[in-house]
Scaffold this active site. Structure first.
Site, PDB file in Angstrom:
ATOM      1  N   HIS A   1      18.181  23.643  12.327  1.00  0.00           N
ATOM      2  CA  HIS A   1      19.642  23.550  12.215  1.00  0.00           C
ATOM      3  C   HIS A   1      20.050  23.601  10.745  1.00  0.00           C
ATOM      4  CE1 HIS A   1      23.507  21.161  13.519  1.00  0.00           C
ATOM      5  NE2 HIS A   1      23.777  22.315  12.941  1.00  0.00           N
TER       6      HIS A   1
ATOM      7  N   HIS B   1      17.576  21.064   8.539  1.00  0.00           N
ATOM      8  CA  HIS B   1      16.737  20.039   9.146  1.00  0.00           C
ATOM      9  C   HIS B   1      16.279  20.540  10.509  1.00  0.00           C
ATOM     10  CE1 HIS B   1      20.736  19.173  10.858  1.00  0.00           C
ATOM     11  NE2 HIS B   1      20.069  18.698  11.899  1.00  0.00           N
TER      12      HIS B   1
ATOM     13  N   ASP C   1      15.862  19.365  14.550  1.00  0.00           N
ATOM     14  CA  ASP C   1      16.226  18.397  15.574  1.00  0.00           C
ATOM     15  C   ASP C   1      15.126  18.347  16.629  1.00  0.00           C
ATOM     16  OD1 ASP C   1      18.784  17.571  14.576  1.00  0.00           O
ATOM     17  OD2 ASP C   1      19.546  19.546  15.142  1.00  0.00           O
TER      18      ASP C   1
ATOM     19  N   LYS D   1      26.518  11.372  45.983  1.00  0.00           N
ATOM     20  CA  LYS D   1      27.941  11.185  46.235  1.00  0.00           C
ATOM     21  C   LYS D   1      28.658  10.942  44.917  1.00  0.00           C
ATOM     22  CE  LYS D   1      31.548   8.655  48.587  1.00  0.00           C
ATOM     23  NZ  LYS D   1      32.398   8.739  47.371  1.00  0.00           N
TER      24      LYS D   1
ATOM     25  N   ASP E   1      32.249  10.234  42.614  1.00  0.00           N
ATOM     26  CA  ASP E   1      33.414   9.351  42.713  1.00  0.00           C
ATOM     27  C   ASP E   1      34.559   9.983  41.939  1.00  0.00           C
ATOM     28  OD1 ASP E   1      34.958   7.228  43.395  1.00  0.00           O
ATOM     29  OD2 ASP E   1      34.003   5.779  42.068  1.00  0.00           O
TER      30      ASP E   1
END
Length: 411
Positions: free
Chosen positions: A56, A62, A64, A267, A269
Protein backbone atom coordinates in the site's frame (compact mmCIF):
# COMPACT_ATOMS: atom_id res chain seq x y z
CA UNK A 1 -47.46 -27.16 -3.50
CA UNK A 2 -45.56 -24.13 -2.26
CA UNK A 3 -42.37 -24.79 -0.31
CA UNK A 4 -42.69 -24.72 3.46
CA UNK A 5 -40.79 -21.90 5.16
CA UNK A 6 -40.14 -22.12 8.88
CA UNK A 7 -38.78 -19.49 11.25
CA UNK A 8 -36.87 -20.89 14.21
CA UNK A 9 -36.13 -18.31 16.88
CA UNK A 10 -33.10 -18.67 19.09
CA UNK A 11 -33.26 -18.16 22.83
CA UNK A 12 -32.06 -15.36 25.07
CA UNK A 13 -28.50 -16.67 25.02
CA UNK A 14 -28.11 -15.25 21.50
CA UNK A 15 -26.39 -12.21 22.91
CA UNK A 16 -23.78 -14.33 24.67
CA UNK A 17 -21.74 -14.35 21.46
CA UNK A 18 -18.33 -15.92 21.12
CA UNK A 19 -17.56 -14.14 17.89
CA UNK A 20 -16.06 -10.70 18.51
CA UNK A 21 -15.62 -9.29 15.02
CA UNK A 22 -15.38 -5.50 15.13
CA UNK A 23 -15.65 -3.39 11.99
CA UNK A 24 -16.65 -0.21 13.84
CA UNK A 25 -13.32 1.58 13.34
CA UNK A 26 -13.20 0.53 9.69
CA UNK A 27 -16.65 2.01 9.05
CA UNK A 28 -15.97 5.16 11.08
CA UNK A 29 -12.88 6.03 9.04
CA UNK A 30 -14.68 5.77 5.69
CA UNK A 31 -17.40 7.86 4.10
CA UNK A 32 -19.63 5.32 2.40
CA UNK A 33 -21.55 8.00 0.52
CA UNK A 34 -18.27 8.87 -1.25
CA UNK A 35 -16.59 5.50 -1.54
CA UNK A 36 -17.78 2.13 -2.78
CA UNK A 37 -15.69 0.23 -0.24
CA UNK A 38 -17.77 -2.56 1.32
CA UNK A 39 -19.47 -1.65 4.57
CA UNK A 40 -18.61 -5.16 5.65
CA UNK A 41 -20.42 -8.03 7.29
CA UNK A 42 -19.44 -11.03 9.33
CA UNK A 43 -18.71 -13.10 6.28
CA UNK A 44 -16.45 -16.01 5.48
CA UNK A 45 -14.12 -16.86 2.64
CA UNK A 46 -14.42 -20.18 0.86
CA UNK A 47 -11.84 -21.81 3.12
CA UNK A 48 -12.33 -19.68 6.24
CA UNK A 49 -8.50 -19.40 6.47
CA UNK A 50 -7.72 -16.55 4.09
CA UNK A 51 -4.53 -14.56 4.42
CA UNK A 52 -3.51 -11.63 2.23
CA UNK A 53 -0.70 -9.11 2.11
CA UNK A 54 -1.38 -5.84 0.31
CA UNK A 55 1.43 -3.47 -0.62
CA UNK A 56 0.00 0.00 0.00
CA UNK A 57 1.55 3.25 -1.18
CA UNK A 58 -0.29 5.86 0.89
CA UNK A 59 1.66 8.65 2.58
CA UNK A 60 4.37 6.05 3.07
CA UNK A 61 4.89 2.63 1.56
CA UNK A 62 3.91 -0.23 3.86
CA UNK A 63 2.53 -3.76 3.72
CA UNK A 64 -0.86 -4.68 5.19
CA UNK A 65 -0.74 -8.18 6.66
CA UNK A 66 -4.22 -9.71 7.12
CA UNK A 67 -5.46 -12.99 8.62
CA UNK A 68 -9.08 -14.16 8.50
CA UNK A 69 -10.53 -14.81 11.95
CA UNK A 70 -14.17 -14.80 13.08
CA UNK A 71 -15.61 -13.25 9.94
CA UNK A 72 -13.12 -10.42 9.45
CA UNK A 73 -9.52 -9.79 8.44
CA UNK A 74 -7.34 -9.09 11.48
CA UNK A 75 -4.86 -6.55 10.17
CA UNK A 76 -1.35 -5.28 10.87
CA UNK A 77 0.55 -2.55 9.03
CA UNK A 78 4.16 -3.70 8.50
CA UNK A 79 6.27 -0.66 7.47
CA UNK A 80 9.24 -2.67 6.16
CA UNK A 81 7.24 -5.63 4.95
CA UNK A 82 7.78 -9.32 5.82
CA UNK A 83 11.23 -10.88 5.76
CA UNK A 84 12.21 -14.53 5.32
CA UNK A 85 15.15 -13.97 7.68
CA UNK A 86 14.32 -15.12 11.26
CA UNK A 87 16.78 -12.54 12.60
CA UNK A 88 14.68 -9.73 11.12
CA UNK A 89 11.93 -8.91 13.59
CA UNK A 90 9.62 -6.63 11.64
CA UNK A 91 7.37 -4.10 13.39
CA UNK A 92 3.67 -4.84 12.79
CA UNK A 93 1.24 -2.18 14.01
CA UNK A 94 -2.16 -3.67 14.77
CA UNK A 95 -4.89 -1.70 12.97
CA UNK A 96 -8.66 -2.00 12.58
CA UNK A 97 -10.32 -5.15 11.29
CA UNK A 98 -11.23 -5.18 7.60
CA UNK A 99 -14.07 -6.99 5.82
CA UNK A 100 -13.37 -10.29 4.07
CA UNK A 101 -14.21 -8.61 0.73
CA UNK A 102 -11.26 -6.27 1.22
CA UNK A 103 -8.88 -9.17 0.68
CA UNK A 104 -9.50 -9.16 -3.07
CA UNK A 105 -8.91 -5.46 -3.68
CA UNK A 106 -6.20 -4.05 -5.91
CA UNK A 107 -6.27 -0.57 -7.39
CA UNK A 108 -6.37 3.07 -6.33
CA UNK A 109 -8.13 4.84 -3.48
CA UNK A 110 -8.94 8.41 -4.60
CA UNK A 111 -7.42 11.51 -3.09
CA UNK A 112 -9.37 12.87 -0.16
CA UNK A 113 -10.49 9.44 1.03
CA UNK A 114 -8.99 7.57 3.97
CA UNK A 115 -5.91 5.64 2.88
CA UNK A 116 -5.68 7.44 -0.47
CA UNK A 117 -3.05 5.79 -2.65
CA UNK A 118 -2.26 2.66 -4.63
CA UNK A 119 -2.81 -0.90 -3.42
CA UNK A 120 -1.21 -4.06 -4.84
CA UNK A 121 -2.33 -7.56 -3.85
CA UNK A 122 1.21 -8.74 -3.08
CA UNK A 123 0.45 -12.22 -1.69
CA UNK A 124 -2.48 -14.42 -0.77
CA UNK A 125 -3.22 -17.94 0.36
CA UNK A 126 -4.29 -19.78 3.52
CA UNK A 127 -3.04 -19.82 7.10
CA UNK A 128 -3.10 -22.65 9.64
CA UNK A 129 -2.55 -22.99 13.37
CA UNK A 130 -2.13 -25.98 15.69
CA UNK A 131 -3.35 -24.12 18.78
CA UNK A 132 -6.57 -22.14 19.18
CA UNK A 133 -6.01 -18.96 17.10
CA UNK A 134 -8.50 -16.93 19.17
CA UNK A 135 -6.65 -17.73 22.38
CA UNK A 136 -3.29 -16.90 20.80
CA UNK A 137 -4.63 -13.64 19.40
CA UNK A 138 -6.06 -12.68 22.80
CA UNK A 139 -2.84 -13.47 24.63
CA UNK A 140 -0.69 -11.66 22.06
CA UNK A 141 1.27 -14.58 20.65
CA UNK A 142 0.01 -16.12 17.46
CA UNK A 143 1.99 -18.94 15.85
CA UNK A 144 0.87 -20.09 12.39
CA UNK A 145 1.88 -21.55 9.05
CA UNK A 146 1.39 -19.74 5.74
CA UNK A 147 0.72 -21.38 2.41
CA UNK A 148 0.84 -18.44 0.03
CA UNK A 149 2.15 -17.76 -3.42
CA UNK A 150 5.22 -15.99 -2.02
CA UNK A 151 5.33 -16.74 1.70
CA UNK A 152 5.29 -20.23 3.20
CA UNK A 153 6.29 -21.96 6.39
CA UNK A 154 6.09 -21.00 10.04
CA UNK A 155 5.61 -17.46 11.34
CA UNK A 156 4.89 -15.74 14.65
CA UNK A 157 3.10 -12.53 15.54
CA UNK A 158 3.90 -11.43 19.08
CA UNK A 159 2.63 -8.34 20.88
CA UNK A 160 5.28 -6.00 22.27
CA UNK A 161 5.07 -4.85 25.88
CA UNK A 162 5.31 -1.13 25.24
CA UNK A 163 4.46 0.28 28.67
CA UNK A 164 1.28 2.16 27.94
CA UNK A 165 1.87 3.43 24.41
CA UNK A 166 -1.31 4.03 22.43
CA UNK A 167 -0.08 2.05 19.44
CA UNK A 168 -0.74 -1.70 19.53
CA UNK A 169 2.68 -2.84 18.32
CA UNK A 170 3.52 -6.42 17.44
CA UNK A 171 6.49 -8.13 15.79
CA UNK A 172 6.24 -10.34 12.71
CA UNK A 173 8.94 -13.01 12.81
CA UNK A 174 9.83 -15.83 10.42
CA UNK A 175 10.36 -19.22 12.06
CA UNK A 176 13.59 -21.14 11.42
CA UNK A 177 12.53 -23.78 8.90
CA UNK A 178 13.19 -24.82 5.31
CA UNK A 179 11.56 -21.67 3.93
CA UNK A 180 13.78 -19.29 5.94
CA UNK A 181 16.38 -17.30 3.98
CA UNK A 182 19.12 -14.90 5.00
CA UNK A 183 18.29 -11.30 4.07
CA UNK A 184 21.88 -10.89 2.86
CA UNK A 185 21.24 -13.59 0.27
CA UNK A 186 17.62 -13.01 -0.66
CA UNK A 187 15.00 -10.28 -0.18
CA UNK A 188 11.55 -11.51 -1.25
CA UNK A 189 10.22 -7.94 -1.41
CA UNK A 190 12.79 -6.89 -3.99
CA UNK A 191 12.86 -10.20 -5.86
CA UNK A 192 9.08 -10.56 -6.21
CA UNK A 193 7.51 -7.07 -6.14
CA UNK A 194 4.61 -7.78 -8.52
CA UNK A 195 0.95 -8.48 -7.88
CA UNK A 196 -0.26 -12.06 -7.49
CA UNK A 197 -3.57 -10.91 -9.01
CA UNK A 198 -2.51 -8.98 -12.12
CA UNK A 199 1.27 -9.37 -12.25
CA UNK A 200 1.60 -5.59 -12.32
CA UNK A 201 3.98 -3.48 -10.27
CA UNK A 202 2.98 -0.67 -7.96
CA UNK A 203 3.93 1.91 -10.59
CA UNK A 204 1.93 0.18 -13.33
CA UNK A 205 -1.20 0.04 -11.20
CA UNK A 206 -0.77 3.68 -10.19
CA UNK A 207 -0.48 4.69 -13.84
CA UNK A 208 -3.55 2.71 -14.92
CA UNK A 209 -5.48 1.35 -11.95
CA UNK A 210 -7.78 -1.51 -12.83
CA UNK A 211 -10.16 -0.42 -10.10
CA UNK A 212 -10.71 2.81 -8.22
CA UNK A 213 -12.84 3.18 -5.11
CA UNK A 214 -14.91 6.32 -4.78
CA UNK A 215 -16.71 8.67 -7.11
CA UNK A 216 -13.58 10.31 -8.48
CA UNK A 217 -13.01 7.46 -10.93
CA UNK A 218 -10.55 7.84 -13.76
CA UNK A 219 -11.80 4.82 -15.67
CA UNK A 220 -15.11 4.53 -17.51
CA UNK A 221 -17.92 2.73 -15.71
CA UNK A 222 -18.33 -0.95 -16.43
CA UNK A 223 -20.77 -1.58 -19.30
CA UNK A 224 -24.07 -3.17 -18.44
CA UNK A 225 -24.88 -6.65 -19.66
CA UNK A 226 -26.19 -6.24 -23.24
CA UNK A 227 -27.80 -9.64 -23.68
CA UNK A 228 -30.52 -11.08 -21.47
CA UNK A 229 -29.84 -14.00 -19.20
CA UNK A 230 -30.77 -17.37 -20.67
CA UNK A 231 -32.74 -19.16 -17.99
CA UNK A 232 -32.76 -22.93 -18.30
CA UNK A 233 -33.83 -24.09 -14.84
CA UNK A 234 -36.71 -26.54 -14.52
CA UNK A 235 -40.19 -24.99 -14.12
CA UNK A 236 -39.10 -21.56 -15.41
CA UNK A 237 -41.71 -20.07 -17.79
CA UNK A 238 -41.80 -17.10 -20.12
CA UNK A 239 -43.54 -14.18 -18.45
CA UNK A 240 -43.67 -10.40 -18.33
CA UNK A 241 -42.27 -8.67 -15.26
CA UNK A 242 -45.05 -8.51 -12.62
CA UNK A 243 -45.93 -5.18 -11.06
CA UNK A 244 -47.18 -6.62 -7.77
CA UNK A 245 -45.62 -9.11 -5.37
CA UNK A 246 -47.16 -11.34 -2.73
CA UNK A 247 -44.48 -12.55 -0.32
CA UNK A 248 -44.35 -16.00 1.17
CA UNK A 249 -44.27 -15.71 4.95
CA UNK A 250 -42.56 -17.92 7.48
CA UNK A 251 -44.24 -20.02 10.14
CA UNK A 252 -42.84 -20.12 13.66
CA UNK A 253 -41.40 -23.46 14.73
CA UNK A 254 -39.95 -24.64 18.02
CA UNK A 255 -37.06 -26.64 16.57
CA UNK A 256 -34.96 -26.77 13.42
CA UNK A 257 -36.03 -29.48 10.97
CA UNK A 258 -33.71 -32.36 10.22
CA UNK A 259 -32.93 -33.95 6.86
CA UNK A 260 -31.26 -33.03 3.59
CA UNK A 261 -34.46 -31.79 1.94
CA UNK A 262 -34.24 -28.59 4.00
CA UNK A 263 -31.93 -25.66 3.37
CA UNK A 264 -31.21 -23.13 6.09
CA UNK A 265 -30.37 -19.42 6.06
CA UNK A 266 -29.45 -16.97 8.79
CA UNK A 267 -32.49 -15.00 9.94
CA UNK A 268 -31.89 -11.29 9.50
CA UNK A 269 -33.39 -8.50 11.59
CA UNK A 270 -34.37 -5.81 9.12
CA UNK A 271 -37.01 -4.80 6.55
CA UNK A 272 -37.95 -7.39 3.95
CA UNK A 273 -38.12 -5.74 0.54
CA UNK A 274 -38.46 -6.99 -3.00
CA UNK A 275 -36.19 -5.24 -5.47
CA UNK A 276 -37.96 -4.73 -8.81
CA UNK A 277 -35.54 -3.88 -11.62
CA UNK A 278 -36.73 -2.86 -15.07
CA UNK A 279 -34.49 -1.43 -17.80
CA UNK A 280 -31.99 0.35 -15.58
CA UNK A 281 -34.45 1.51 -12.92
CA UNK A 282 -34.89 -0.14 -9.52
CA UNK A 283 -37.65 0.04 -6.93
CA UNK A 284 -37.68 -1.30 -3.39
CA UNK A 285 -41.16 -2.54 -2.42
CA UNK A 286 -42.36 -3.66 1.01
CA UNK A 287 -44.31 -6.84 1.73
CA UNK A 288 -47.45 -4.63 1.82
CA UNK A 289 -46.66 -3.29 -1.66
CA UNK A 290 -45.46 0.13 -0.49
CA UNK A 291 -42.75 1.87 -2.50
CA UNK A 292 -39.80 2.56 -0.17
CA UNK A 293 -37.27 3.40 -2.87
CA UNK A 294 -36.86 6.96 -1.62
CA UNK A 295 -35.86 5.67 1.83
CA UNK A 296 -32.90 3.74 0.43
CA UNK A 297 -31.58 5.78 -2.53
CA UNK A 298 -28.05 4.36 -2.42
CA UNK A 299 -29.23 0.74 -2.52
CA UNK A 300 -31.71 1.51 -5.31
CA UNK A 301 -28.99 3.14 -7.38
CA UNK A 302 -26.69 0.17 -6.86
CA UNK A 303 -29.45 -2.30 -7.75
CA UNK A 304 -30.14 -0.41 -10.98
CA UNK A 305 -26.58 -1.18 -12.08
CA UNK A 306 -26.88 -4.97 -11.69
CA UNK A 307 -25.97 -6.87 -14.89
CA UNK A 308 -29.52 -7.73 -16.01
CA UNK A 309 -32.53 -6.22 -17.77
CA UNK A 310 -35.41 -7.21 -15.54
CA UNK A 311 -35.65 -8.95 -12.18
CA UNK A 312 -37.59 -9.46 -8.99
CA UNK A 313 -35.18 -10.10 -6.12
CA UNK A 314 -36.37 -10.97 -2.63
CA UNK A 315 -34.22 -9.80 0.25
CA UNK A 316 -33.84 -7.78 3.40
CA UNK A 317 -32.30 -4.40 4.20
CA UNK A 318 -30.27 -4.47 7.41
CA UNK A 319 -27.98 -2.35 9.54
CA UNK A 320 -24.96 -4.22 10.83
CA UNK A 321 -23.49 -3.82 14.29
CA UNK A 322 -19.68 -3.89 14.73
CA UNK A 323 -19.87 -7.63 15.35
CA UNK A 324 -21.56 -8.19 11.98
CA UNK A 325 -24.99 -8.93 13.53
CA UNK A 326 -28.05 -7.20 12.06
CA UNK A 327 -29.86 -4.78 14.39
CA UNK A 328 -33.42 -3.53 13.81
CA UNK A 329 -32.89 -0.66 16.24
CA UNK A 330 -29.76 0.44 14.35
CA UNK A 331 -31.76 0.26 11.10
CA UNK A 332 -34.52 2.47 12.52
CA UNK A 333 -31.91 4.93 13.82
CA UNK A 334 -30.28 5.10 10.39
CA UNK A 335 -33.63 5.76 8.71
CA UNK A 336 -34.56 8.45 11.25
CA UNK A 337 -31.25 10.22 10.71
CA UNK A 338 -31.31 9.77 6.94
CA UNK A 339 -27.95 7.99 7.13
CA UNK A 340 -28.63 5.00 4.87
CA UNK A 341 -25.42 4.83 2.85
CA UNK A 342 -23.91 2.03 4.93
CA UNK A 343 -26.98 -0.22 4.96
CA UNK A 344 -26.77 -3.61 3.27
CA UNK A 345 -29.34 -5.46 1.14
CA UNK A 346 -29.05 -9.22 1.58
CA UNK A 347 -30.61 -10.97 -1.42
CA UNK A 348 -31.87 -14.48 -0.67
CA UNK A 349 -34.25 -15.34 -3.53
CA UNK A 350 -34.94 -14.65 -7.19
CA UNK A 351 -38.52 -14.64 -8.54
CA UNK A 352 -38.11 -13.27 -12.08
CA UNK A 353 -35.14 -12.83 -14.39
CA UNK A 354 -35.06 -11.28 -17.89
CA UNK A 355 -38.44 -12.45 -19.12
CA UNK A 356 -38.69 -15.65 -17.08
CA UNK A 357 -40.90 -16.40 -14.08
CA UNK A 358 -38.71 -18.63 -11.90
CA UNK A 359 -40.87 -18.50 -8.76
CA UNK A 360 -42.02 -22.11 -9.26
CA UNK A 361 -38.50 -23.46 -9.74
CA UNK A 362 -36.74 -25.24 -6.89
CA UNK A 363 -35.39 -22.80 -4.32
CA UNK A 364 -31.83 -24.07 -4.79
CA UNK A 365 -32.12 -23.39 -8.55
CA UNK A 366 -33.43 -19.89 -7.95
CA UNK A 367 -30.63 -19.15 -5.52
CA UNK A 368 -28.11 -20.56 -7.96
CA UNK A 369 -29.25 -18.07 -10.59
CA UNK A 370 -29.15 -15.25 -8.05
CA UNK A 371 -25.59 -16.16 -7.06
CA UNK A 372 -24.51 -16.06 -10.73
CA UNK A 373 -26.02 -12.62 -11.24
CA UNK A 374 -24.42 -11.13 -8.13
CA UNK A 375 -21.07 -12.73 -8.95
CA UNK A 376 -20.94 -10.57 -12.09
CA UNK A 377 -21.96 -7.42 -10.23
CA UNK A 378 -19.88 -4.65 -8.66
CA UNK A 379 -22.32 -4.01 -5.81
CA UNK A 380 -20.58 -4.17 -2.43
CA UNK A 381 -23.74 -3.40 -0.43
CA UNK A 382 -25.92 -5.94 -2.25
CA UNK A 383 -24.86 -9.26 -0.81
CA UNK A 384 -25.90 -12.83 -1.60
CA UNK A 385 -27.29 -14.62 1.47
CA UNK A 386 -25.88 -18.14 1.30
CA UNK A 387 -27.44 -21.23 2.86
CA UNK A 388 -26.63 -24.63 4.29
CA UNK A 389 -28.33 -27.82 3.07
CA UNK A 390 -29.25 -30.19 5.90
CA UNK A 391 -27.83 -30.15 9.45
CA UNK A 392 -30.57 -27.79 10.68
CA UNK A 393 -30.18 -28.34 14.44
CA UNK A 394 -26.40 -27.96 14.27
CA UNK A 395 -26.71 -24.81 12.16
CA UNK A 396 -29.14 -23.32 14.68
CA UNK A 397 -26.71 -23.99 17.53
CA UNK A 398 -23.90 -22.29 15.63
CA UNK A 399 -26.09 -19.25 14.92
CA UNK A 400 -26.96 -19.01 18.61
CA UNK A 401 -23.29 -19.06 19.51
CA UNK A 402 -22.60 -16.30 16.98
CA UNK A 403 -25.21 -13.99 18.52
CA UNK A 404 -27.68 -14.24 15.63
CA UNK A 405 -31.46 -14.07 15.93
CA UNK A 406 -32.33 -17.49 14.52
CA UNK A 407 -32.58 -19.30 11.19
CA UNK A 408 -34.99 -19.60 8.27
CA UNK A 409 -35.53 -23.18 7.04
CA UNK A 410 -36.93 -23.80 3.55
CA UNK A 411 -38.31 -27.02 2.09
Amino acid sequence: MAPIVLLIQAGAHLHDARVSVSLEKYRRKRRFNRTSEPAGAAAKSRSGRLFVIQMHRARRLHYDFRLELDGALKSWAVPKGPSLDPREKRLAVHVEDHPIEYGGFEGAIPEGEYGAGTVVLWDRGEWFTVEDPREGYRKGKLKFRLEGEKLQGGWTLVRMRTGGEKADNWLLIKERDEQARSLADYDVLEDRPGSVLSGKSLGQIKAAPARTWGKAKAEKPQPKRKSAWKVSVKCATRSSLPSAWKPQLAMLAAAAPEGDKWLHEIKLDGYRLVCRIDKGKAKLITRNNLDWTARFPELAAMAAELPLRQALVDGEVVALLPGGVSSFQALQDALSAGETASLVYYAFDLLHLDGYDVSKAAVEDRKGLLAQVLAEAEAPRIQYLDHLEGSGPEFLRQCCQMGLEGIISKD
